[in-house]
Design a protein around this motif. Structure first.
Motif, PDB file in Angstrom:
ATOM      1  N   PRO A 103       0.405   0.015   9.233  1.00 40.93           N
ATOM      2  CA  PRO A 103      -0.198   1.180   9.893  1.00 40.93           C
ATOM      3  C   PRO A 103      -1.673   1.328   9.517  1.00 40.93           C
ATOM      4  O   PRO A 103      -2.060   1.092   8.375  1.00 40.93           O
ATOM      5  N   GLY A 104      -2.492   1.696  10.484  1.00 37.30           N
ATOM      6  CA  GLY A 104      -3.900   1.943  10.210  1.00 37.30           C
ATOM      7  C   GLY A 104      -4.798   0.744  10.400  1.00 37.30           C
ATOM      8  O   GLY A 104      -6.023   0.877  10.400  1.00 37.30           O
ATOM      9  N   THR A 153       0.511   4.279   0.476  1.00 38.79           N
ATOM     10  CA  THR A 153       0.302   5.222   1.587  1.00 38.79           C
ATOM     11  C   THR A 153       1.040   4.767   2.844  1.00 38.79           C
ATOM     12  O   THR A 153       1.646   5.586   3.543  1.00 38.79           O
ATOM     13  N   THR A 154       1.009   3.481   3.124  1.00 35.20           N
ATOM     14  CA  THR A 154       1.671   3.023   4.352  1.00 35.20           C
ATOM     15  C   THR A 154       3.183   2.927   4.160  1.00 35.20           C
ATOM     16  O   THR A 154       3.939   3.140   5.117  1.00 35.20           O
ATOM     17  N   ASN A 199       0.884  -1.155   0.000  1.00 33.55           N
ATOM     18  CA  ASN A 199       0.000   0.000   0.000  1.00 33.55           C
ATOM     19  C   ASN A 199       0.929   1.214   0.000  1.00 33.55           C
ATOM     20  O   ASN A 199       1.693   1.413   0.960  1.00 33.55           O
TER      21      ASN A 199
HETATM   22  C1  LIG Z   1      -3.779   2.130   2.390  1.00 37.71           C
HETATM   23  O1  LIG Z   1      -3.459   2.660   3.649  1.00 37.71           O
HETATM   24  C2  LIG Z   1      -4.244   3.786   4.004  1.00 37.71           C
HETATM   25  C3  LIG Z   1      -3.672   4.337   5.309  1.00 37.71           C
HETATM   26  O2  LIG Z   1      -3.777   3.379   6.341  1.00 37.71           O
HETATM   27  C4  LIG Z   1      -5.701   3.401   4.106  1.00 37.71           C
HETATM   28  O3  LIG Z   1      -6.492   4.541   4.410  1.00 37.71           O
HETATM   29  C5  LIG Z   1      -6.149   2.783   2.790  1.00 37.71           C
HETATM   30  O4  LIG Z   1      -7.467   2.291   2.924  1.00 37.71           O
HETATM   31  C6  LIG Z   1      -5.225   1.661   2.382  1.00 37.71           C
HETATM   32  N1  LIG Z   1      -5.572   1.191   1.047  1.00 37.71           N
HETATM   33  C7  LIG Z   1      -5.786  -0.082   0.788  1.00 37.71           C
HETATM   34  C8  LIG Z   1      -6.123  -0.402  -0.625  1.00 37.71           C
HETATM   35  O5  LIG Z   1      -5.700  -0.951   1.640  1.00 37.71           O
END
Ligand SMILES: *[C@@H]1O[C@H](CO)[C@@H](O)[C@H](O)[C@H]1NC(C)=O
Ligand SMILES: *[C@@H]1O[C@H](CO)[C@@H](O)[C@H](O)[C@H]1NC(C)=O
Ligand SMILES: *[C@@H]1O[C@H](CO)[C@@H](O)[C@H](O)[C@H]1NC(C)=O
Ligand SMILES: *[C@@H]1O[C@H](CO)[C@@H](O)[C@H](O)[C@H]1NC(C)=O
Ligand SMILES: CC(=O)N[C@H]1CO[C@H](CO)[C@@H](O)[C@@H]1O
Length: 380
Positions: A343-344, A58-59, A56
């Protein structure tokens, strides 16, 4: 003034142990093939984003920007990169490769970190349905269905060719070989090195040993057949660029599996023979998998291990197991309640996962400030 004189003397006379790679496993590219029914071909080729996914972005950004790590181990499956209809070798599934390359390019080019390419195959190819035990051992000349050592060399030659101009990749020859002649691991490792170097690629290579490349058993016989110790063979590798290190996995629970939430195996004493062997053979090592559960006992064992790696200059890096985009509430390590390092996400009880517990408590304080940030991946 005085202090700078002292630090000059200090740096001139003391060999400072140096961890230059620190980070996390990004597990997911190998997902979706495990079949409880042991059905060969189950989950192949699989659906990107559903059955498997690499990272991911973002992470990954959180890990680089906030945690300041510089190292990601990115898992893929050789049966997806080289579909069974092609066989192991130079012909790749370009769709799967481009999905993998997109993840590697994000980590390396966009974020400037190092990426360890990890064929998650236990030195086996052709049936990942019940890894780590299914699939023919690469180079087993008694098995007509096995890929040959030459095919493995061709595979690595092609993968390295595709990344030859990316200084920030590291080539991990294979994940956790086990239950095979240690001599054949040496032979396959050497073939991979030859394939990589003949592609013109000079980046760091990590070579695994037998017994799931366990550090604690490096000098012991391993497996049901009592295969000879990794220490008897892995010092015979020849790399014309002298840029190969040993790839080590070390879990801290009772059976070294990472399956329990209680830590019981102290890394400093268990790694001592490996460390001596590395020193005697002038080799370096990266701990590309380790882990511990969300409890004070494991925090202590992890802290002891990272202190030990920092105190011994044979160790140049580590990656904890595991983050990744598809774990959800599942726990990749150390008991069902620990959760992943993504994370998350949360653990199975809806509580904090290992990123909020294990990472923040005991990993974050050990992330060196002076990690390697630029240049081709090397031993120092
Ligand atoms: C990727 O990580 C972000 C931050 O934790 C999250 O908001 C998002 O849903 C994630 N995307 C996927 C496809 O898992
Ligand atoms: C290549 O990978 C893609 C994506 O997973 C898949 O849709 C396709 O069927 C694969 N091709 C082969 C020959 O396996
Ligand atoms: C190699 O193949 C033979 C024949 O299938 C098999 O009996 C043997 O167990 C294999 N060796 C390994 C290390 O898997
Ligand atoms: C380390 O080596 C010593 C001496 O060969 C041996 O007795 C001991 O069992 C080894 N320890 C491990 C963990 O392999
Ligand atoms: C990224 C990665 O390799 N994750 C893995 C870390 O290693 C474990 C143990 O072999 C794998 O199962 C994970 O997939």
């Amino acid at each position: 003034m005085l202090s700078s004189v002292f630090s000059l003397i200090f740096s001139a006379t003391v060999v400072i142990a140096k961890i230059i790679y620190a980070g996390v496993n990004e597990s997911g590219g190998e997902f979706g093939v495990f079949a409880p029914t042991d059905t060969p071909g189950f989950g192949l080729p699989g659906r990107f984003g559903v059955d498997y996914a690499f990272i991911n972005k973002t992470t990954v950004d959180i890990f680089v920007d906030q945690e300041k790590i510089n190292f990601f181990r990115v898992t893929f499956l050789m049966e997806r990169m080289c579909p069974l209809s092609f066989g192991l070798g130079k012909k790749f599934n370009e769709t799967y490769f481009s999905e993998f390359a997109d993840a590697i390019n994000h980590i390396t080019i966009k974020k400037g970190a190092y990426a360890l390419l990890d064929p998650h195959n236990y030195m086996r190819y052709n049936d990942p349905s019940m890894q780590p035990f299914t699939g023919s051992v690469i180079g087993n000349t008694s098995d007509p269905t096995a890929a040959t050592t030459k095919q493995f060399q061709d595979f690595w030659n092609e993968l390295a060719r595709r990344f030859v101009n990316n200084p920030k990749v590291v080539f991990g020859i294979n994940n956790e070989p086990h239950d095979m002649p240690t001599q054949l691991i040496l032979k396959n490792n050497q073939a991979a090195i030859n394939g990589i170097r003949s592609a013109g690629a000079r980046q760091l290579i990590l070579a695994p040993g037998n017994g799931f490349t366990g550090g604690h058993s490096w000098t012991q016989n391993t497996g049901a057949a009592g295969d000879l110790p990794s220490s008897q063979f892995l010092n015979k590798l020849v790399d014309p660029f002298h840029n190969t290190a040993i790839d080590v996995h070390e879990y801290l629970d009772i059976d070294f599996s990472g399956g329990h939430d209680v830590c019981a195996q102290p890394a400093p004493s268990n790694l001592a023979n490996l460390t001596t062997w590395l020193r005697e053979n002038k080799l370096k090592a990266v701990i590309s998998e380790f882990g511990g559960g969300n409890n004070a006992n494991c925090f202590q064992f992890i802290d002891d291990m990272l202190n030990y790696l920092e105190a011994n200059s044979e160790y140049i890096g580590w990656a904890i197991w595991a983050a990744g985009p598809l774990w959800g509430t599942n726990s990749p390590c150390c008991g069902p309640n620990t959760g992943s390092l993504e994370p998350g996400e949360v653990n199975v009880m809806g509580g904090p996962n290992a990123f909020d517990t294990v990472w923040k408590t005991v990993i974050r304080p050990h992330i060196p400030k002076n990690l390697k940030r630029s240049g081709i991946s090397t031993l120092s």
